[in-house]
Design a protein around this motif. Structure first.
Motif: not given
Length: 92
Positions: A29-41
């Motif tokens: 693992v190079r970097r740990v990120h956070a991402a929003p959930a896809a719309p409707g999921s």
């Protein structure tokens, strides 16, 4: 939190070196990120991390911050590679 933890992995080498991982082995693992959930999921990652990186080639983590009360949003073993920009957005 509706964010999903994703891992930016080291790129595979063009040639396999004797010190690198063998074919089929996990890449670090190079970097740990956070991402929003896809719309409707609630389980699919959206197209961009909170810092703006494309999530297409990233690996979704099994870590679910909502299931870990009092724990940070990222797995503790990856604290040294947490994206500071994603962390700042989450902490704000």
């Amino acid at each position: 939190m509706t964010e999903i933890v994703v891992y930016e992995l080291d790129r595979p080498a063009g040639r396999r070196s004797s010190t690198g991982p063998a074919h089929g082995e996990a890449r670090p693992v190079r970097r740990v990120h956070a991402a929003p959930a896809a719309p409707g999921s609630r389980t699919e990652t959206g197209p961009r991390t909170l810092c703006g990186k494309d999530t297409f080639a990233m690996q979704t983590a099994g870590w679910k911050p909502s299931e870990q009360p009092g724990a940070p949003w990222y797995p503790v073993e990856y604290a040294s590679v947490v994206c500071p920009d994603c962390d700042a957005v989450i902490e704000a």
